[in-house]
Design a protein around this motif. Structure first.
Motif, PDB file in Angstrom:
ATOM      1  N   LEU A 295      -7.013   6.552   7.903  1.00 28.45           N
ATOM      2  CA  LEU A 295      -5.732   5.689   7.334  1.00 28.45           C
ATOM      3  C   LEU A 295      -6.082   4.111   7.557  1.00 28.45           C
ATOM      4  O   LEU A 295      -5.674   3.253   6.892  1.00 28.45           O
ATOM      5  CB  LEU A 295      -4.636   6.050   7.796  1.00 28.45           C
TER       6      LEU A 295
ATOM      7  N   PRO B 143       3.753   5.353   8.906  1.00 31.89           N
ATOM      8  CA  PRO B 143       2.915   5.693   7.788  1.00 31.89           C
ATOM      9  C   PRO B 143       4.057   6.359   6.652  1.00 31.89           C
ATOM     10  O   PRO B 143       5.049   6.770   7.224  1.00 31.89           O
ATOM     11  CB  PRO B 143       1.870   6.789   8.074  1.00 31.89           C
ATOM     12  N   MET B 144       3.903   6.600   5.475  1.00 29.71           N
ATOM     13  CA  MET B 144       4.655   7.271   4.708  1.00 29.71           C
ATOM     14  C   MET B 144       4.589   8.903   5.112  1.00 29.71           C
ATOM     15  O   MET B 144       3.513   9.153   5.784  1.00 29.71           O
ATOM     16  CB  MET B 144       4.240   7.115   3.161  1.00 29.71           C
TER      17      MET B 144
ATOM     18  N   ARG C 240      -8.699   2.416   5.643  1.00 29.37           N
ATOM     19  CA  ARG C 240      -8.184   2.240   4.435  1.00 29.37           C
ATOM     20  C   ARG C 240      -7.225   1.154   4.173  1.00 29.37           C
ATOM     21  O   ARG C 240      -7.121   0.168   3.309  1.00 29.37           O
ATOM     22  CB  ARG C 240      -7.435   3.361   3.762  1.00 29.37           C
TER      23      ARG C 240
ATOM     24  N   HIS D 201       0.786  -0.979  -0.004  1.00 29.83           N
ATOM     25  CA  HIS D 201       0.037  -0.121  -0.007  1.00 29.83           C
ATOM     26  C   HIS D 201       0.827   1.340   0.013  1.00 29.83           C
ATOM     27  O   HIS D 201       1.682   1.310   0.771  1.00 29.83           O
ATOM     28  CB  HIS D 201      -0.672   0.165   1.343  1.00 29.83           C
ATOM     29  N   ASP D 202       0.376   2.293  -0.867  1.00 28.10           N
ATOM     30  CA  ASP D 202       1.292   3.390  -1.101  1.00 28.10           C
ATOM     31  C   ASP D 202       1.329   4.164   0.380  1.00 28.10           C
ATOM     32  O   ASP D 202       2.212   5.266   0.392  1.00 28.10           O
ATOM     33  CB  ASP D 202       0.982   4.322  -2.129  1.00 28.10           C
ATOM     34  N   ALA D 203       0.441   4.018   1.390  1.00 23.41           N
ATOM     35  CA  ALA D 203       0.433   4.918   2.522  1.00 23.41           C
ATOM     36  C   ALA D 203       1.605   4.379   3.523  1.00 23.41           C
ATOM     37  O   ALA D 203       1.565   4.898   4.616  1.00 23.41           O
ATOM     38  CB  ALA D 203      -0.752   5.090   3.031  1.00 23.41           C
TER      39      ALA D 203
ATOM     40  N   ARG E 283       5.184   2.890   4.791  1.00 26.94           N
ATOM     41  CA  ARG E 283       6.659   3.052   4.727  1.00 26.94           C
ATOM     42  C   ARG E 283       7.077   1.765   5.433  1.00 26.94           C
ATOM     43  O   ARG E 283       8.228   1.290   4.890  1.00 26.94           O
ATOM     44  CB  ARG E 283       6.818   4.534   5.484  1.00 26.94           C
TER      45      ARG E 283
ATOM     46  N   GLY F 253       3.514  12.565   4.931  1.00 27.94           N
ATOM     47  CA  GLY F 253       2.454  13.315   4.650  1.00 27.94           C
ATOM     48  C   GLY F 253       1.189  12.433   4.777  1.00 27.94           C
ATOM     49  O   GLY F 253       0.118  13.065   4.687  1.00 27.94           O
ATOM     50  N   GLU F 254       1.212  11.325   5.321  1.00 31.59           N
ATOM     51  CA  GLU F 254      -0.230  10.569   5.914  1.00 31.59           C
ATOM     52  C   GLU F 254      -0.232  10.731   7.086  1.00 31.59           C
ATOM     53  O   GLU F 254       0.482  10.691   8.145  1.00 31.59           O
ATOM     54  CB  GLU F 254       0.202   8.960   5.573  1.00 31.59           C
ATOM     55  N   THR F 255      -1.766  10.992   7.305  1.00 29.74           N
ATOM     56  CA  THR F 255      -1.952  11.340   9.025  1.00 29.74           C
ATOM     57  C   THR F 255      -2.412   9.971   9.482  1.00 29.74           C
ATOM     58  O   THR F 255      -3.267   9.162   8.969  1.00 29.74           O
ATOM     59  CB  THR F 255      -3.359  12.223   8.766  1.00 29.74           C
ATOM     60  N   PRO F 256      -1.738   9.543  10.596  1.00 27.47           N
ATOM     61  CA  PRO F 256      -1.975   8.369  11.222  1.00 27.47           C
ATOM     62  C   PRO F 256      -3.372   8.270  12.219  1.00 27.47           C
ATOM     63  O   PRO F 256      -3.124   8.356  13.249  1.00 27.47           O
ATOM     64  CB  PRO F 256      -0.720   8.109  12.149  1.00 27.47           C
TER      65      PRO F 256
END
Length: 542
Positions: A476, A466-467, A479, A440-442, A444, A469-472
């Motif tokens: 999320l 998370p990557m 998703r 998943h691109d979110a 890391r 810029g992603e809000t944990p």
């Protein structure tokens, strides 16, 4: 006897009127709502009809047939017919998502899929994704019947006569490197497992022609699909297969089917103890239960309330044989599971491979005997000779389970060494879930661990970085949970999701899972841990 099929014919000839396969009644169930019982003679007629159909279509030695037949009698009837032709059966977990099923079909090189009617379209969709075309046929409404004509085999069958060394089934078991490994199980494995169970004795003495095993475990596992099935077949007894474990109707089913032996997993005793008392819970013929994982503090309470002993055992797909604490006095207030035998030997070794002192924990190693260590075990992992040889280092099979052994030889379960999560009897590879989430691109970085669970022994917990810029947050997590639901069997999806800033790693960037939480901390209590356990559900089928 050279095959399971030949053993079946022997029992048919000796006791055609004995009950062989049974299904408890279940109003509203898609198949046999009033229940079903087949004698050896009736089953033989169905098996021979199927064997003729498969044979005329060209299936034989060298072929594998994948079957999605759930916990229905059809699974055993088709398996016996195919075994008689020298065809290997590859059971499909009904809870597999498309990607998981596609991997199994590709890796096994199955020549055909046989499915229950309700799942045939699912299998056609999956089979269409294979590099090579793969036909899908439906089992008929009645046991032993095929809906429509079988497509001809795409490749010619071999000419070998089925014997003990012939592959009878290919069972997939979770490994530590992600994808499940295919365990090659021969006729010798199947017959050894059945004879072993039949000969355990003590509280597990099997009475030829008199016993009826009620086994609610999945048929695609070795317990129900091999050990108890072949034991019943060899002793001309009856195997009772409900669709799954139902605590509310358990005792009614057990009484209605006349079960004398029941099989369980650790989740079964507490759920039955939590049911309100009923007259049915003592109106049964059960004389013993066999299983693994009952909590010691519940063991005695179960036996007192329901009136029969539970015998704790240990086994693996790779071993076939099982250890059992089946002789009195049993040690029900511990995690004892039996002593080694002449034909099923054990060692307990420390991290250096040396014998662990009595009472000290170490890894359990097993073998048949020194002259032929692998006799009756699995024949190897399909297309993975390196993993096979690694598992058999030094002539002993390395189980990955941590146990301790008393001075009297008794073995006690301690923990699992492998990166495996044990949830309600399912072995779940953490690496497989990590690979799914990492895609998943979110995400890391991710580490999947086993969280304790009072009901299911262990639960899947995903610790996610998370990557940027992603809000944990919960959005999320939703998703990522949905991502897993679409790609993994329901039991593999995370029951807990926890977002973390970093994960501890070694100098080579390998995650150190044992350092994510301090010793003694319950990871479920960490602030921010999101509970998804109630969202883990089997998909509803039409």
């Amino acid at each position: 006897m050279r095959s399971v099929y030949e053993a079946f014919l022997d029992s048919v000839g000796a006791a055609p009127g004995n009950a062989f396969l049974a299904v408890p009644p279940a109003p509203g169930r898609r198949y046999h709502p009033d229940g079903l019982e087949l004698s050896y003679g009736e089953a033989h007629a169905a098996v021979e009809a199927l064997k003729t159909a498969y044979g005329e279509a060209g299936y034989g030695p060298g072929h594998r047939v994948a079957v999605l037949l759930e916990n229905r009698p059809d699974h055993f009837l088709h398996s016996l017919a195919l075994n008689g032709l020298g065809v290997s059966v590859v059971p499909i977990n009904p809870d597999y998502r498309d990607d998981e099923a596609l991997y199994l079909l590709e890796h096994s090189e199955a020549a055909l899929v046989v499915s229950v009617p309700e799942r045939a379209d699912d299998m056609r969709r999956v089979a269409a994704g294979r590099a090579m075309p793969l036909p899908v046929v439906e089992a008929g409404a009645a046991p032993g019947i095929l809906a429509g004509l079988l497509p001809a085999a795409a490749t010619p069958a071999g000419r070998a006569v089925p014997d003990l060394a012939t592959e009878a089934s290919l069972l997939y078991t979770s490994g530590t490197t992600g994808r499940p490994k295919g365990c090659i199980l021969t006729n010798d494995y199947h017959l050894t497992a059945g004879r072993w169970y039949a000969g355990l004795g003590g509280l597990l003495t099997i009475r030829p022609g008199e016993d009826r095993i009620y086994n609610p475990l999945p048929i695609f596992h070795m317990n129900a699909g091999v050990v108890s099935f072949v034991c019943m077949l060899l002793t001309r007894n009856c195997l009772i297969s409900p669709d799954r474990f139902h605590p509310a109707t358990w005792w009614d089913d057990v009484a209605a089917t006349g079960a004398t032996i029941i099989h369980y997993l650790g989740v079964v005793p507490p759920m039955l103890l939590n049911q309100p008392p009923t007259r049915a819970e003592r109106a049964h013929r059960v004389r013993v239960g066999l299983g693994a994982g009952v909590e010691p503090e519940l063991h005695g309470a179960f036996e007192v309330r329901f009136g029969f002993p539970l015998v704790e055992v240990w086994g693996m797909t790779e071993t076939g044989r099982i250890f059992a604490d089946n002789h009195e006095p049993r040690q029900i207030d511990t995690r004892a599971f039996g002593r080694p035998h002449d034909d099923f030997q054990a060692r307990v070794v420390d991290d250096s491979g040396q014998e662990a002192p009595a009472g000290e924990p170490g890894e359990l190693l097993v073998r048949a005997d020194a002259d032929d260590p692998r006799r009756g075990f699995f024949a190897g992992y399909l297309k993975n000779e390196a993993a096979t040889e690694e598992a058999w280092q030094g002539g002993w099979f390395h189980t990955g389970d941590i146990v301790r052994q008393g001075a009297d030889g008794m073995l006690y379960f301690v923990d699992r060494k492998k990166n495996i999560i044990r949830r309600s009897g399912e072995n779940i590879a953490a690496a497989e879930i990590e690979a799914t989430l990492q895609a998943h691109d979110a995400v890391r970085q991710v580490a999947v661990i086993a969280a304790p669970d009072e009901l299911r022994e262990e639960e899947v917990m995903a610790c996610i970085v998370p990557m940027a810029g992603e809000t944990p947050d919960a959005a999320l997590a939703e998703r990522l949970f949905a991502w897993c639901v679409e790609r993994l069997a329901y039991f593999k999806t995370p029951g807990w999701i926890l977002f973390v800033e970093t994960l501890p790693t070694t100098g080579t960037q390998k995650v150190q899972k044992t350092q994510i939480f301090p010793p003694g901390e319950d990871p479920r209590q960490r602030p921010g841990a999101l509970d998804y356990r109630d969202r883990k559900r089997r998909r509803k089928r039409a």
